[in-house]
Motif scaffolding. Structure first.
Motif, short mmCIF file in Angstrom:
data_model
loop_
_atom_site.label_atom_id
_atom_site.label_comp_id
_atom_site.label_asym_id
_atom_site.label_seq_id
_atom_site.Cartn_x
_atom_site.Cartn_y
_atom_site.Cartn_z
N ASN A 121 3.50 9.99 -4.94
CA ASN A 121 3.59 8.61 -4.47
C ASN A 121 2.51 7.71 -5.05
OD1 ASN A 121 1.51 9.89 -3.14
ND2 ASN A 121 1.74 8.66 -1.29
N ASP A 122 1.68 8.23 -5.93
CA ASP A 122 0.56 7.39 -6.39
C ASP A 122 1.01 6.49 -7.54
OD1 ASP A 122 -1.85 6.38 -7.64
OD2 ASP A 122 -2.93 7.86 -6.44
N MET A 123 0.94 5.20 -7.30
CA MET A 123 1.44 4.23 -8.28
C MET A 123 0.70 4.34 -9.61
SD MET A 123 3.73 2.08 -8.88
CE MET A 123 4.52 1.00 -7.70
N ARG A 124 -0.57 4.72 -9.58
CA ARG A 124 -1.31 4.85 -10.84
C ARG A 124 -0.67 5.92 -11.73
NH1 ARG A 124 -6.75 4.78 -7.41
NH2 ARG A 124 -5.24 5.90 -6.14
N GLY B 297 0.87 -1.18 0.00
CA GLY B 297 0.00 0.00 0.00
C GLY B 297 0.90 1.22 0.00
N ASN B 298 0.47 2.30 0.64
CA ASN B 298 1.38 3.43 0.81
C ASN B 298 2.56 3.02 1.67
OD1 ASN B 298 0.58 5.69 -0.71
ND2 ASN B 298 -1.28 5.79 0.56
N GLY B 299 2.25 2.29 2.75
CA GLY B 299 3.32 1.59 3.47
C GLY B 299 3.38 0.20 2.87
N ALA C 245 -3.14 -5.31 -0.72
CA ALA C 245 -3.22 -3.86 -0.48
C ALA C 245 -3.25 -3.12 -1.82
CB ALA C 245 -2.10 -3.36 0.41
N GLY C 246 -3.41 -1.80 -1.76
CA GLY C 246 -3.70 -0.97 -2.95
C GLY C 246 -2.92 -1.36 -4.19
N ILE C 247 -1.60 -1.41 -4.07
CA ILE C 247 -0.78 -1.73 -5.24
C ILE C 247 -0.83 -3.24 -5.54
CG2 ILE C 247 1.57 -1.70 -6.16
CD1 ILE C 247 2.05 0.83 -4.44
N GLU D 135 -3.08 -5.41 -4.94
CA GLU D 135 -4.37 -5.89 -5.44
C GLU D 135 -4.67 -5.36 -6.83
OE1 GLU D 135 -7.29 -4.76 -2.48
OE2 GLU D 135 -6.07 -5.66 -0.91
N ASN D 136 -4.13 -4.17 -7.14
CA ASN D 136 -4.57 -3.48 -8.36
C ASN D 136 -3.56 -3.37 -9.48
OD1 ASN D 136 -7.29 -2.67 -7.51
ND2 ASN D 136 -6.17 -1.57 -5.92
N SER D 137 -2.28 -3.51 -9.17
CA SER D 137 -1.30 -3.25 -10.21
C SER D 137 -0.80 -4.55 -10.85
CB SER D 137 -0.12 -2.46 -9.67
OG SER D 137 0.85 -2.35 -10.68
P1 ADP Z 1 -2.65 2.57 2.58
O1 ADP Z 1 -1.31 2.04 2.95
O2 ADP Z 1 -2.71 4.05 2.68
O3 ADP Z 1 -3.81 1.85 3.17
P2 ADP Z 1 -3.55 1.42 0.08
O4 ADP Z 1 -3.48 0.01 0.44
O5 ADP Z 1 -4.87 2.05 -0.15
O6 ADP Z 1 -2.67 2.32 1.03
O7 ADP Z 1 -2.68 1.58 -1.26
C1 ADP Z 1 -2.45 2.82 -1.81
C2 ADP Z 1 -1.61 2.63 -3.06
O8 ADP Z 1 -2.27 1.77 -3.96
C3 ADP Z 1 -1.33 3.93 -3.78
O9 ADP Z 1 0.03 4.02 -4.14
C4 ADP Z 1 -2.18 3.77 -5.04
O10 ADP Z 1 -1.58 4.44 -6.10
C5 ADP Z 1 -2.13 2.29 -5.29
N1 ADP Z 1 -3.19 1.87 -6.18
C6 ADP Z 1 -4.51 1.88 -6.01
N2 ADP Z 1 -5.16 1.47 -7.13
C7 ADP Z 1 -4.20 1.17 -8.04
C8 ADP Z 1 -4.21 0.72 -9.40
N3 ADP Z 1 -5.35 0.44 -10.03
N4 ADP Z 1 -3.03 0.55 -10.02
C9 ADP Z 1 -1.89 0.83 -9.40
N5 ADP Z 1 -1.81 1.26 -8.14
C10 ADP Z 1 -2.94 1.44 -7.45
#
Ligand code: ADP
Length: 589
Positions: free
Chosen positions: A255-258, A183-185, A303-305, A307-309
């Motif tokens: 810091n946004d991976m997107r 995620g961010n962390g 987590a965010g990255i 699960e999604n990247s």
């Molecule tokens: P936190 O640690 O704040 O809970 P998250 O688990 O929500 O963080 O993850 C946040 C990260 O996930 C960010 O860097 C965001 O860019 C990335 N992210 C979310 N959706 C996508 C996506 N579709 N593709 C790439 N990265 C993504």
């Protein structure tokens, strides 16, 4: 029932009412930009609407607490003493813990009539072995300041590992899993047969992987260099390492991976480099953790990255074929995890190492921990307590050994009958002579047996100069030998010295009561005055002739401050126990 999960950050408050069995949300709300000291007002503002949602039955409140230090390795009921103890951990996480405690104080004030439980980010990693925990710093300094690896994101690593095991149709205790919380962390954890044995975050959440704005690993010499060359102080370093580094520092666009992926696709070199560094560091950790566990059965992205990247997963998994880990590119690209379908497998069928994407849910993880604890506490009375007997060092002898030690007419004379039917402590005693030292007046337990067996504690082994294995009774093959001295002679044994594997004797009805069977390995919690302890690795032995009793040695009894009732070889103590299944992990005990 429902659990209110409170996640209090320095300027935000996340509230979530969760059904612990399913993870379903009855209501949730996030309050951003809370002024210092404003947690209570924020909670009072948000809570009534949440609780008014239809059908909410609040059973407990679970608080996410970032650091448990050495003190807290499992979910813990929050009372004033526990809150004070958590306050003592502020130096370990100066930003997070005060905010967590503000949330605790506010929620306890607003909801005084339900139990409040702290769930610690660090707790899942309490099982890290010493070799993984230690930094190679001067020991005294490290101990003075509690400097060691604690690890973070515990609820998430544990949750996704459990979900992965469910998906794979195997017990967590049978799997070696590397969980990558991105995620961010970001952190990676080696979950070996259900226990965290390595994790990339350390004493603070700054170590390890490349993160959103945190550097992760850097040569500590770099910090010295910056202090000397840039004149930076602690705050300056803190800002650079925590806020200005990581993906943000490398990419130059945040810091946004997107955004970084998009810019990289459009030819931005810095963003490509940031992406590559992120995936390279993660791949390096995966390889290392496979080596730590001697193999890996599954790799989990979450987590965010994670699960999604698809791109990050693709790049990270490159060159992991040597572990038997390969991506099916189509499955990877099309993968979508949701709360209803939280696990997707992206490796080809029959892969030696499976690759999974798992949707994490920290609030659900916390709610589950809290519910298990609250329910378990309520159920203590339902379990029959198990008396504990403490076995002092003793020997079992064969008929021939009795003759060698006590003369041709020698026999064993019962002094006291023991709780297990037919067993007795004898009048006769022997001396043990080991390579380093001797122990006199060691008791004998009759009747005679087929093999000699000498049961000693770890402390006794040091005195004797031996290294005896832990064995179940009767298994003496390949154990060290020893010399016995009796009034009529000496006897040297080639093998026979063991430490008894702690165990519980029980009858089939008891086994049914506890839901265990012969050969199971369970944990037993002991309530003692000042040294409550959970004994893991306790063997269950079931036979209709057994009397319900747990047997431990003197070292184990002392560790829990249990006393043998009197001078007998086996004596009932005041300890009572609760039985927990082995599949209840350390953190939930
Ligand atoms: P936190 O640690 O704040 O809970 P998250 O688990 O929500 O963080 O993850 C946040 C990260 O996930 C960010 O860097 C965001 O860019 C990335 N992210 C979310 N959706 C996508 C996506 N579709 N593709 C790439 N990265 C993504």
């Amino acid at each position: 029932m429902h659990v209110l999960v409170v996640n209090a950050g320095s300027s935000s408050l996340k509230l979530c009412i969760v059904e612990p069995a399913t993870g379903a949300r009855a209501a949730e709300s996030t309050v951003e930009r809370i002024p210092a000291g404003g947690h209570q007002a924020a909670l009072e503002g948000a809570l009534p609407a949440l609780l008014a949602s239809g059908g909410v039955k609040l059973a407990a409140v679970g608080h996410r607490v970032v650091h448990g230090g050495e003190l807290f390795t499992s979910p813990t009921h929050l009372d004033d003493a526990v809150t004070d103890a958590i306050r003592g951990l502020i130096p370990l996480a100066p930003l997070h813990v005060p905010a967590n405690l503000a949330g605790v104080a506010a929620a306890r004030a607003v909801l005084p009539d339900v139990p409040h439980v702290a769930v610690f980010d660090t707790a899942f990693h309490a099982t890290l072995p010493n070799r993984a925990r230690r930094y190679a710093l001067p020991l005294a300094l490290a101990e003075k300041h509690g400097i060691r690896r604690y690890g973070f994101h515990g609820p998430s690593h544990k949750y996704v590992a459990e979900r992965a095991a469910e998906h794979l149709g195997a017990a967590l205790e049978e799997l070696r899993i590397i969980t990558c919380h991105l995620g961010n962390g970001a952190s990676a954890t080696a979950v070996e047969y259900g226990r965290s044995v390595e994790t990339s975050m350390g004493m603070t959440p700054l170590e390890g992987l490349v993160m959103g704005t945190r550097s992760g690993d850097v040569d500590p010499g770099v910090l010295l260099h910056l202090v000397r060359q840039e004149g930076l102080d602690a705050d300056g370093l803190d800002r650079i390492l925590n806020k200005e580094s990581g993906l943000a520092g490398l990419s130059g666009i945040g810091n946004d991976m997107r955004d970084i992926e998009e810019a990289a696709a459009n030819g931005d070199d810095r963003c490509r480099a940031a992406l590559h560094a992120f995936c390279h560091r993660l791949r390096k950790y995966i390889g290392a953790y496979a080596a730590v566990m001697g193999g890996v059965d599954a790799i989990v992205f979450t987590a965010g990255i994670g699960e999604n990247s698809a791109l990050v997963r693709h790049r990270t998994a490159q060159r992991l074929e040597f572990l038997g880990a390969r991506l099916d590119e189509e499955l990877n690209r099309d993968c979508e995890v949701t709360r209803d379908a939280p696990v997707v497998e992206i490796s080809p069928p029959h892969a030696r190492c499976r690759i999974l994407v798992v949707k994490t849910d920290e609030a659900h993880a916390i709610a589950r921990d809290v519910a298990r604890m609250v329910l378990d506490l309520g159920a203590v009375g339902a379990h029959k307590p198990i008396p504990i007997a403490v076995s002092a060092r003793h020997v079992h002898l064969t008929q021939d050994a009795v003759k060698a030690l006590f003369g041709p007419d020698g026999k064993l004379t019962p002094r006291k009958w023991l709780s297990q039917p037919g067993q007795f402590a004898c009048e006769e005693r022997v001396t043990l002579h080991g390579p380093r030292g001797s122990i006199e007046r060691v008791g004998i337990i009759g009747p005679v047996r087929r093999d000699c067996q000498i049961e000693v504690s770890r402390t006794d082994e040091y005195a004797l100069g031996l290294d005896a294995p832990i064995r179940r009774s009767g298994q003496v093959a390949n154990s060290p030998g020893i010399t016995l001295q009796g009034p009529a002679g000496r006897l040297t044994l080639e093998e026979g010295v063991v430490q008894a594997w702690r165990h519980i004797h029980m009858q089939p009805e008891d086994a049914e009561h506890y839901g265990v069977k012969d050969g199971d390995v369970v944990s037993v919690a002991v309530d003692s005055e000042a040294r409550d302890l959970v004994f893991g690795d306790v063997l269950v032995r079931v036979k209709s002739s057994y009397l319900l009793e747990m047997h431990i040695d003197t070292d184990e009894a002392n560790a829990a401050d249990l006393n043998a009732g009197d001078a007998g070889m086996l004596a009932l103590t005041r300890g009572t126990v609760r039985l927990l299944r082995k599949d209840v992990t350390h953190a939930e005990v």
